[in-house]
Design an enzyme around this catalytic site. Structure first.
Site, short mmCIF file in Angstrom:
data_model
loop_
_atom_site.label_atom_id
_atom_site.label_comp_id
_atom_site.label_asym_id
_atom_site.label_seq_id
_atom_site.Cartn_x
_atom_site.Cartn_y
_atom_site.Cartn_z
N CYS A 1 0.82 -1.21 0.00
CA CYS A 1 0.00 0.00 0.00
C CYS A 1 0.85 1.26 0.00
CB CYS A 1 -0.95 0.01 1.19
SG CYS A 1 -1.99 1.47 1.26
N CYS B 1 -1.61 1.62 -3.09
CA CYS B 1 -2.68 2.61 -3.03
C CYS B 1 -2.22 4.02 -2.74
CB CYS B 1 -3.74 2.17 -2.00
SG CYS B 1 -3.09 1.46 -0.48
N LYS C 1 -0.33 5.45 -5.91
CA LYS C 1 -1.33 5.47 -7.00
C LYS C 1 -2.34 6.60 -6.78
CE LYS C 1 -4.48 2.46 -6.76
NZ LYS C 1 -5.06 1.12 -6.62
N TYR D 1 -9.72 -3.33 -10.93
CA TYR D 1 -9.58 -1.94 -10.48
C TYR D 1 -8.22 -1.36 -10.80
CZ TYR D 1 -6.96 -3.45 -6.30
OH TYR D 1 -6.02 -3.98 -5.45
N GLU E 1 -7.90 1.97 -13.03
CA GLU E 1 -7.33 3.16 -12.38
C GLU E 1 -6.16 3.71 -13.18
OE1 GLU E 1 -8.54 2.28 -7.73
OE2 GLU E 1 -6.63 1.54 -8.50
N HIS F 1 -27.92 20.55 1.08
CA HIS F 1 -28.05 21.14 -0.27
C HIS F 1 -27.23 22.42 -0.38
CE1 HIS F 1 -30.09 22.02 -4.05
NE2 HIS F 1 -30.24 23.27 -3.63
N GLU G 1 -26.53 14.59 -1.32
CA GLU G 1 -27.95 14.67 -0.96
C GLU G 1 -28.81 13.72 -1.79
OE1 GLU G 1 -30.17 18.25 -2.02
OE2 GLU G 1 -28.52 18.85 -3.34
#
Length: 448
Positions: A43, A48, A51, A178, A182, A437, A442
């Site tokens: 990682c 990750c 990346k 993934y 990515e 909002h 939302e």
């Protein structure tokens, strides 16, 4: 005095191994860790973290263009791969130092060496030194899988992609998961010509079909090409250093780099596990029980090496649970239900719980709610790119059993929403929550 050199010996100083080491040490255990590469594991060093930094860098390509619609006089900008690459690698080195400092602060002994298991309570370092430990924890993670075919040695994996000497003008990415999607988004935004080659006809297997179809549609609109049902035959290297990729059911593709992103396998090769009786599955993963113990008493495993769920936060949870259970007197198991996940594609995906197909097969009667909209920012920027939010509800109980999202900041929004799914909240609970909002989030409480 203990007859062992250490109470715990950990092989692998990645996320799971470091967490287990420092927590066990905080409970009073004498702990050692062996790491043959760099402290931090996949990682931090080659996964990750670097990346995600590339993902941030890639986002500026569209942000700089969009800024003009928001009144900013942004000139045409040139991207400097060398600068970003070096800055990312410097940050990785900084984080590696912090991980090493964490081990030192907890008085964990670090051996910067390869270690193999040579007995139920013994490990041997690369220099031949043998060390005894009452318990051994394997946390060696996973390793990129590269299929064998002529010329496969000319390809790179996610391990090497962060060190490219120059930005490839044309890159072929093998895989549909993934990692492939990515890096396709990253290099496309940097200006490379990107082609994804997949041996099947599906990307992101395991994600909701509507969400992955939306990513495919947007990716193609952005200029990424996809070749499906096209297994690799060979890679040919030319005199000028460029490559030609030969595929089944497809014309050859010329490229400057080929990235193999066809999955990761448990990193157990050569650790000596089979010799001491540790049972592995057909992929080489260590078989463990819910307490993370292998078939050999005293030998445990956590993280990707067990091939349960290959996610860093899961490895950390497993390392924590192991240390608390074995050394802290707090028996703990990891709940693998409703683990959220993300794909940092362009745009990103966030998901938690069952897909629509899984829910129909498991529950039978379900309700689905979707919101298909353009983010406010995209409207003013003149982008037609649409976000898609999807909620899966158990019709019998009104419980929300799945949330799936693709759009700007989807993973950031999904993390909080995953708490609601984990807690078993209902569609009525979402409906009763006042919307924030104006926001994209939302939409989750306005689904009809």
């Amino acid at each position: 005095m203990s007859k062992f050199d250490f109470d715990l010996f950990v092989i692998g100083a990645g996320s799971g191994g470091v967490r287990a080491s420092r927590v066990a040490a905080s409970h009073g255990a004498r702990v050692a860790v062996a790491e043959e590469h760099r402290v931090g594991g996949t990682c931090v060093i080659r996964g990750c973290v670097p990346k995600k930094l590339l993902v941030y860098g890639a986002h500026f390509a569209e942000d700089l263009k969009d800024a003009r619609q928001f009144g900013w006089d942004v000139p045409d900008c040139k991207f400097d791969w060398d600068r970003l690459r070096d800055n990312v690698l410097n940050e990785v080195t900084r984080l590696e130092g912090l991980y090493g400092q964490t081990l030192e602060n907890h008085k964990v002994t670090l051996f910067k060496s390869r270690a193999t298991v040579t007995g139920p309570q013994q490990v041997t370092l690369a220099d031949g030194q043998t060390i005894s430990a009452e318990r051994i924890l394997i946390a060696t993670g996973g390793w990129p899988f590269v299929p064998e075919f002529p010329g496969s040695e000319y390809a790179i994996t996610s391990n090497e992609v962060f060190h490219l000497g120059k930005l490839p003008k044309r890159i072929v990415i093998a895989g549909g998961g993934y990692i492939a999607n990515e890096f396709a988004g990253i290099f496309n935004e940097f200006g490379s010509k990107v082609t994804i080659v997949n041996r099947s006809d599906t990307i992101l297997r395991g994600y909701d079909e509507q969400i992955r179809d939306r990513l495919l549609q947007i990716s193609m609109t952005k200029g990424i090409e996809f070749k499906f049902n096209a297994p690799f035959r060979s890679i040919e290297k030319k005199d000028d250093g460029s490559l030609t990729v030969h595929l089944d059911n497809c014309d050859p593709i010329d490229a400057d780099a080929v990235l193999i992103a066809t999955g990761r396998v448990p990193n157990t090769k050569g650790l000596g596990l089979e010799d001491v009786g540790v049972e592995l599955d057909e992929k080489g993963a260590i078989k463990v029980d819910e307490a993370n113990q292998s078939s050999v008493p005293g030998i445990y495993a956590v993280g990707d090496v067990t091939d349960r769920i290959q996610l860093t936060p899961v490895a950390i949870r497993e390392g924590q649970a192991f240390a608390d259970s074995v050394f802290g007197g707090k028996p703990t198991t990891v709940d693998y239900r409703n683990v959220p996940s993300a794909v940092f594609s362009h745009p990103p995906i966030g998901a938690v719980g069952m897909t629509e197909a899984e829910a129909r097969n498991t529950l039978g009667s379900i309700r689905t709610y979707t919101s298909d909209f353009r983010a406010m920012k995209n409207v003013l920027a003149g982008r037609n790119e649409r976000a898609l939010y999807k909620m899966i509800v158990n019709a019998a109980t009104d419980q929300v059993v799945g949330l799936h999202m693709i759009g700007p900041d989807a993973p950031e929004i999904l993390q909080a929403a995953a708490v609601a799914v984990k807690a078993g909240l209902t569609k009525a609970d979402f409906d009763a929550t006042v919307a924030l909002h104006p926001s994209m989030a939302e939409e989750l409480v306005l689904l009809k």
